[in-house]
Design an enzyme around this catalytic site. Structure first.
Site, PDB file in Angstrom:
ATOM      1  N   GLY A 149       0.772  -1.230   0.000  1.00  0.00           N
ATOM      2  CA  GLY A 149       0.000   0.000   0.000  1.00  0.00           C
ATOM      3  C   GLY A 149       0.801   1.275   0.000  1.00  0.00           C
ATOM      4  CB  ILE A 188      -0.755   5.352   6.204  1.00  0.00           C
ATOM      5  CG1 ILE A 188      -1.584   6.590   6.562  1.00  0.00           C
ATOM      6  CG2 ILE A 188      -0.709   4.380   7.380  1.00  0.00           C
ATOM      7  CD1 ILE A 188      -3.051   6.297   6.810  1.00  0.00           C
ATOM      8  CD  GLN A 237      -3.121   0.202  -8.029  1.00  0.00           C
ATOM      9  OE1 GLN A 237      -2.954   1.287  -7.510  1.00  0.00           O
ATOM     10  NE2 GLN A 237      -4.314  -0.214  -8.434  1.00  0.00           N
ATOM     11  CB  VAL A 283      -4.811  -6.490  -3.894  1.00  0.00           C
ATOM     12  CG1 VAL A 283      -3.566  -6.160  -3.099  1.00  0.00           C
ATOM     13  CG2 VAL A 283      -5.734  -5.284  -4.027  1.00  0.00           C
ATOM     14  CB  ILE A 286      -4.684  -1.115  -0.418  1.00  0.00           C
ATOM     15  CG1 ILE A 286      -5.067  -2.526   0.027  1.00  0.00           C
ATOM     16  CG2 ILE A 286      -3.208  -1.055  -0.767  1.00  0.00           C
ATOM     17  CD1 ILE A 286      -4.818  -3.578  -1.007  1.00  0.00           C
ATOM     18  CE1 TYR A 333     -13.114   7.806   4.846  1.00  0.00           C
ATOM     19  CE2 TYR A 333     -14.484   6.238   6.031  1.00  0.00           C
ATOM     20  CZ  TYR A 333     -13.277   6.565   5.443  1.00  0.00           C
ATOM     21  OH  TYR A 333     -12.253   5.652   5.430  1.00  0.00           O
ATOM     22  CE  LYS A 367     -10.621   2.580   5.141  1.00  0.00           C
ATOM     23  NZ  LYS A 367      -9.323   1.888   4.902  1.00  0.00           N
ATOM     24  CB  ALA A 379      -5.708   7.439   0.140  1.00  0.00           C
TER      25      ALA A 379
END
Length: 257
Positions: free
Chosen positions: A17, A24, A44, A69, A96, A159, A166, A199
């Protein structure tokens, strides 16, 4: 600059990621390296490789490979390379998330079936795919980390669909912790406060989230990627050997107010 230490010397870890030096996952990779771990890093696409390569160089990554992924063959290739180079894996960090722009910026009730499926696949099921391959390589136990956000627990303005996504990620973390616990594999999530990352830039009115965190958090300050990295290094170490199924907040206490 992170202080040098040795509490991860001999540990082998995969960092998935890293987008650039300010992500992060980059902060985590630096903390792992500063603590003595040997690392594998992924990027990626070929286009993104140039942004990730400086991080891989800085942490002296043993393995540096492409990893989309959504491509099982690429996942297998990364794990084959670690098996050949190290023979085992001690920790994995999954940092990610993705959602198509139109679905990310719209209301939850308007999210498309396709957009929701993509967001869940890339942001959540990819953790399961990585954990499945990590399990047989963590022969002496290990740690799996993922990265969440407070929007999993509370409704955060703008969000949008990433809140439910999440929430699913955190629930998956708990279930994996129970399933893998008998093999001494610990699974935890980290929940940083808002950070100025690439992100995060995709979230509408992100500056308002930053201002709210500064104003309302008990410490009245933003966290940093290096502080998140320090938490990650602790969680993958033997210092946290009884910590699993947990969501660790690194947000100056913002989640309690």
């Amino acid at each position: 600059m992170l202080p040098k230490s040795e509490f991860l010397v001999g540990k082998k870890g995969l960092v998935v990621g890293v987008a650039n030096d300010h992500s992060i996952a980059a902060g985590c990779a630096r903390a792992f390296h500063a603590s003595g771990a040997d690392l594998a890093l992924t990027y990626q696409t070929e286009k993104s490789r140039k942004f990730v390569a400086p991080v891989a160089d800085a942490v002296e990554a043993d393995i540096f490979m492409p990893l989309d992924v959504t491509d099982d063959a690429q996942i297998d290739a990364v794990f084959d390379a670690m098996r050949a180079r190290w023979g085992r894996l001690d920790f994995l960090i999954h940092s990610i998330a993705f959602c198509p722009r139109d679905d990310l910026h719209g209301r939850v009730v308007d999210c498309s079936k396709q957009g929701f499926g993509i967001a869940m696949d890339v942001s959540v099921h990819s953790l399961i795919r990585l954990a499945r391959r990590a399990e047989p390589m963590m022969t002496d136990g290990g740690t799996i980390l993922t990265v969440s956000y407070h929007g999993a627990e509370r409704v955060i303005d703008n969000y949008n669909i990433m809140g439910p996504v999440k929430a699913a990620l955190e629930a998956t973390t708990r279930y994996l912790a129970v399933e893998l616990g008998p093999k001494n594999i610990r699974v935890n999530a980290m929940s940083p406060g808002p950070l100025q990352t690439r992100a995060a830039s995709g979230i509408d009115h992100f500056d308002a989230l930053i201002d709210d965190a500064k104003t309302r958090a008990p410490l009245h300050q933003l966290t940093t990627i290096d502080e998140v990295g320090a938490m990650a290094a602790c969680l993958v170490s033997d210092f946290a050997r009884s910590v699993t199924g947990n969501t660790a907040y690194i947000d100056g206490g913002h989640h309690v107010v």
